[in-house]
Design a protein around this motif. Structure first.
Motif, PDB file in Angstrom:
ATOM      1  N   LEU A 151       0.824  -1.209   0.000  1.00  0.00           N
ATOM      2  CA  LEU A 151       0.000   0.000   0.000  1.00  0.00           C
ATOM      3  C   LEU A 151       0.859   1.260   0.000  1.00  0.00           C
ATOM      4  O   LEU A 151       0.597   2.220  -0.744  1.00  0.00           O
ATOM      5  CB  LEU A 151      -0.928  -0.013   1.209  1.00  0.00           C
ATOM      6  N   PHE A 152       1.895   1.281   0.838  1.00  0.00           N
ATOM      7  CA  PHE A 152       2.771   2.453   0.898  1.00  0.00           C
ATOM      8  C   PHE A 152       3.565   2.616  -0.399  1.00  0.00           C
ATOM      9  O   PHE A 152       3.757   3.745  -0.869  1.00  0.00           O
ATOM     10  CB  PHE A 152       3.718   2.347   2.094  1.00  0.00           C
ATOM     11  N   VAL A 153       4.046   1.517  -0.959  1.00  0.00           N
ATOM     12  CA  VAL A 153       4.809   1.598  -2.202  1.00  0.00           C
ATOM     13  C   VAL A 153       3.955   2.191  -3.317  1.00  0.00           C
ATOM     14  O   VAL A 153       4.399   3.088  -4.054  1.00  0.00           O
ATOM     15  CB  VAL A 153       5.335   0.204  -2.599  1.00  0.00           C
ATOM     16  N   GLN A 154       2.733   1.710  -3.466  1.00  0.00           N
ATOM     17  CA  GLN A 154       1.870   2.215  -4.516  1.00  0.00           C
ATOM     18  C   GLN A 154       1.551   3.697  -4.326  1.00  0.00           C
ATOM     19  O   GLN A 154       1.471   4.463  -5.289  1.00  0.00           O
ATOM     20  CB  GLN A 154       0.567   1.410  -4.564  1.00  0.00           C
ATOM     21  N   TYR A 155       1.363   4.111  -3.077  1.00  0.00           N
ATOM     22  CA  TYR A 155       1.052   5.520  -2.817  1.00  0.00           C
ATOM     23  C   TYR A 155       2.276   6.408  -3.032  1.00  0.00           C
ATOM     24  O   TYR A 155       2.174   7.483  -3.630  1.00  0.00           O
ATOM     25  CB  TYR A 155       0.529   5.683  -1.399  1.00  0.00           C
ATOM     26  N   PHE A 156       3.431   5.959  -2.569  1.00  0.00           N
ATOM     27  CA  PHE A 156       4.640   6.766  -2.714  1.00  0.00           C
ATOM     28  C   PHE A 156       5.029   6.935  -4.180  1.00  0.00           C
ATOM     29  O   PHE A 156       5.610   7.962  -4.560  1.00  0.00           O
ATOM     30  CB  PHE A 156       5.796   6.129  -1.942  1.00  0.00           C
ATOM     31  N   ARG A 157       4.731   5.946  -4.997  1.00  0.00           N
ATOM     32  CA  ARG A 157       5.067   6.047  -6.420  1.00  0.00           C
ATOM     33  C   ARG A 157       4.258   7.130  -7.127  1.00  0.00           C
ATOM     34  O   ARG A 157       4.693   7.632  -8.170  1.00  0.00           O
ATOM     35  CB  ARG A 157       4.838   4.701  -7.102  1.00  0.00           C
ATOM     36  N   ASP A 158       3.109   7.484  -6.599  1.00  0.00           N
ATOM     37  CA  ASP A 158       2.276   8.519  -7.208  1.00  0.00           C
ATOM     38  C   ASP A 158       2.651   9.923  -6.758  1.00  0.00           C
ATOM     39  O   ASP A 158       2.119  10.902  -7.288  1.00  0.00           O
ATOM     40  CB  ASP A 158       0.799   8.263  -6.892  1.00  0.00           C
ATOM     41  N   LEU A 159       3.534  10.042  -5.781  1.00  0.00           N
ATOM     42  CA  LEU A 159       3.954  11.366  -5.336  1.00  0.00           C
ATOM     43  C   LEU A 159       4.886  11.996  -6.371  1.00  0.00           C
ATOM     44  O   LEU A 159       5.668  11.286  -7.020  1.00  0.00           O
ATOM     45  CB  LEU A 159       4.667  11.265  -3.983  1.00  0.00           C
ATOM     46  N   PRO A 160       4.829  13.295  -6.542  1.00  0.00           N
ATOM     47  CA  PRO A 160       5.701  13.948  -7.534  1.00  0.00           C
ATOM     48  C   PRO A 160       7.175  13.834  -7.149  1.00  0.00           C
ATOM     49  O   PRO A 160       7.568  14.229  -6.042  1.00  0.00           O
ATOM     50  CB  PRO A 160       5.224  15.408  -7.524  1.00  0.00           C
ATOM     51  N   ARG A 161       7.970  13.305  -8.060  1.00  0.00           N
ATOM     52  CA  ARG A 161       9.395  13.144  -7.785  1.00  0.00           C
ATOM     53  C   ARG A 161      10.118  14.485  -7.728  1.00  0.00           C
ATOM     54  O   ARG A 161      11.222  14.573  -7.184  1.00  0.00           O
ATOM     55  CB  ARG A 161      10.027  12.267  -8.873  1.00  0.00           C
ATOM     56  N   GLU A 162       9.491  15.533  -8.300  1.00  0.00           N
ATOM     57  CA  GLU A 162      10.129  16.847  -8.264  1.00  0.00           C
ATOM     58  C   GLU A 162      10.339  17.334  -6.841  1.00  0.00           C
ATOM     59  O   GLU A 162      11.327  18.023  -6.533  1.00  0.00           O
ATOM     60  CB  GLU A 162       9.300  17.863  -9.048  1.00  0.00           C
ATOM     61  N   LEU A 163       9.387  16.988  -5.940  1.00  0.00           N
ATOM     62  CA  LEU A 163       9.531  17.395  -4.540  1.00  0.00           C
ATOM     63  C   LEU A 163      10.773  16.770  -3.920  1.00  0.00           C
ATOM     64  O   LEU A 163      11.527  17.433  -3.187  1.00  0.00           O
ATOM     65  CB  LEU A 163       8.284  16.986  -3.754  1.00  0.00           C
ATOM     66  N   ILE A 164      10.994  15.505  -4.200  1.00  0.00           N
ATOM     67  CA  ILE A 164      12.144  14.805  -3.627  1.00  0.00           C
ATOM     68  C   ILE A 164      13.446  15.349  -4.206  1.00  0.00           C
ATOM     69  O   ILE A 164      14.419  15.605  -3.482  1.00  0.00           O
ATOM     70  CB  ILE A 164      12.024  13.302  -3.899  1.00  0.00           C
ATOM     71  N   GLU A 165      13.459  15.549  -5.532  1.00  0.00           N
ATOM     72  CA  GLU A 165      14.679  16.049  -6.171  1.00  0.00           C
ATOM     73  C   GLU A 165      15.012  17.462  -5.695  1.00  0.00           C
ATOM     74  O   GLU A 165      16.187  17.790  -5.461  1.00  0.00           O
ATOM     75  CB  GLU A 165      14.505  16.012  -7.685  1.00  0.00           C
ATOM     76  N   ALA A 166      13.984  18.306  -5.571  1.00  0.00           N
ATOM     77  CA  ALA A 166      14.230  19.670  -5.092  1.00  0.00           C
ATOM     78  C   ALA A 166      14.752  19.665  -3.661  1.00  0.00           C
ATOM     79  O   ALA A 166      15.630  20.461  -3.299  1.00  0.00           O
ATOM     80  CB  ALA A 166      12.952  20.492  -5.195  1.00  0.00           C
ATOM     81  N   SER A 167      14.232  18.782  -2.839  1.00  0.00           N
ATOM     82  CA  SER A 167      14.686  18.688  -1.447  1.00  0.00           C
ATOM     83  C   SER A 167      16.130  18.216  -1.374  1.00  0.00           C
ATOM     84  O   SER A 167      16.915  18.697  -0.545  1.00  0.00           O
ATOM     85  CB  SER A 167      13.778  17.734  -0.671  1.00  0.00           C
ATOM     86  N   ARG A 168      16.488  17.277  -2.240  1.00  0.00           N
ATOM     87  CA  ARG A 168      17.873  16.810  -2.247  1.00  0.00           C
ATOM     88  C   ARG A 168      18.829  17.919  -2.688  1.00  0.00           C
ATOM     89  O   ARG A 168      19.938  18.044  -2.161  1.00  0.00           O
ATOM     90  CB  ARG A 168      18.008  15.598  -3.174  1.00  0.00           C
ATOM     91  N   VAL A 169      18.389  18.715  -3.669  1.00  0.00           N
ATOM     92  CA  VAL A 169      19.217  19.833  -4.129  1.00  0.00           C
ATOM     93  C   VAL A 169      19.424  20.841  -3.005  1.00  0.00           C
ATOM     94  O   VAL A 169      20.506  21.426  -2.843  1.00  0.00           O
ATOM     95  CB  VAL A 169      18.580  20.504  -5.363  1.00  0.00           C
ATOM     96  N   GLU A 170      18.379  21.035  -2.179  1.00  0.00           N
ATOM     97  CA  GLU A 170      18.468  21.978  -1.065  1.00  0.00           C
ATOM     98  C   GLU A 170      19.276  21.429   0.096  1.00  0.00           C
ATOM     99  O   GLU A 170      19.501  22.124   1.088  1.00  0.00           O
ATOM    100  CB  GLU A 170      17.058  22.339  -0.572  1.00  0.00           C
ATOM    101  N   GLY A 171      19.696  20.177   0.003  1.00  0.00           N
ATOM    102  CA  GLY A 171      20.544  19.605   1.038  1.00  0.00           C
ATOM    103  C   GLY A 171      19.813  18.823   2.109  1.00  0.00           C
ATOM    104  O   GLY A 171      20.400  18.506   3.150  1.00  0.00           O
TER     105      GLY A 171
END
Length: 292
Positions: free
Chosen positions: A173-193
């Motif tokens: 259930l968590f895997v299916q839900y997390f896959r639908d989240l926008p990856r841009e949020l994760i990438e932007a957060s990683r760029v911000e450190g």
């Protein structure tokens, strides 16, 4: 563009609500029968089952069945054990399974796809096939408590909690839900450190309200209704849950009124948990929609 006739739209809406009300009534009838029957003596309870009187609080109504139920079995202890075991298992399961799903979805590591496939394959394995090996294993596991090192988990809360913390369905259930989240949020957060733990705690989980509520409800129902496993690993009355405690009411003098009273009492935590999670589910959807 053709306009929709307001009268036809109102008729369809009325039919839809009528069908929903009918379905709700059908599902609520067993609960009404259980609660109403818990206030009737056995003779009246059995005689009323052939008519609509079974769903009406008529006749000799009293709380005698509830008083007798508390005298026959330690009902408070059984409810406390089930609520404690279920609540702790749900909290740990949501934490562990969400972390596992986060690692499968957002982290890149070798063998993640194969391991996830193996975890999902466990969904087709019935618990009865692993119950005996699991029993033999937990009977030999060490545990460090207040009285030092001991071996064997039988007759304890941990034997009812720890084997069910992680399961394939909740991870799925968590895997299916997390896959639908926008990856841009994760990438932007990683760029911000931001660290992975910060992304999990401050970005992913605040958006995971719907799947948290869904997984919590499913896990709660499974754990609260546990019967086979506690029957195998718990012999002391101190740790018995509500489903095992139901055996007390089928020994010697079987009283159906007391059984209905006991079932009504152990159903209250389920209904309370469901309504609380339902409100949390609706509010989380609303807040997620506003943030998105």
């Amino acid at each position: 563009m053709a306009q929709i006739d307001p009268s036809n739209r109102g008729l369809r809406l009325a039919v839809r609500y009528a069908v929903l009300v009918l379905i709700a009534v059908i599902f609520i009838f067993p609960l009404v029968f259980m609660v109403v029957s818990s206030f009737k003596p056995d003779q009246q309870l059995l005689s009323d089952t052939g008519s609509l009187r079974a769903f009406l609080p008529v006749g000799d109504i009293s709380f005698d069945n509830y008083a007798a139920a508390f005298q026959r079995a330690p009902v408070r202890l059984f409810i406390f054990n089930s609520v404690l075991v279920t609540a702790v298992t749900v909290v740990l399961s949501l934490l562990v399974c969400s972390l596992a799903a986060f690692a499968f979805v957002f982290l890149e590591w070798r063998g993640s796809g194969v391991l996830l496939s193996i975890i999902l394959a466990t969904l087709i394995v019935p618990f009865e096939t692993i119950a005996i090996p699991l029993l033999l294993m937990v009977n030999q596991l060490p545990w460090i408590g207040f009285d030092g090192l001991s071996f064997g988990w039988l007759n304890s809360y941990r034997v009812q909690i720890l084997p069910f913390v992680a399961d394939g369905l909740t991870i799925f259930l968590f895997v299916q839900y997390f896959r639908d989240l926008p990856r841009e949020l994760i990438e932007a957060s990683r760029v911000e450190g931001a660290s992975w733990w910060m992304i999990y705690r401050r970005i992913v989980m605040p958006l995971a309200g719907p799947v948290l509520a869904t997984a919590a409800i499913l896990k709660f129902l499974v754990m609260y209704n546990q019967y086979l496993w506690p029957l195998m690993v718990v012999q002391e009355e101190t740790y018995r849950p509500v489903m095992v405690g139901l055996q007390y009411f089928f020994q010697l003098n079987r009283a159906w009124g007391e059984i209905m009273a006991y079932l009504s009492l152990i159903t209250l935590p389920v209904l309370a948990f469901y309504f609380v999670l339902q409100r949390a589910f609706i509010s989380s959807i609303a807040s997620t929609g506003v943030k998105g």
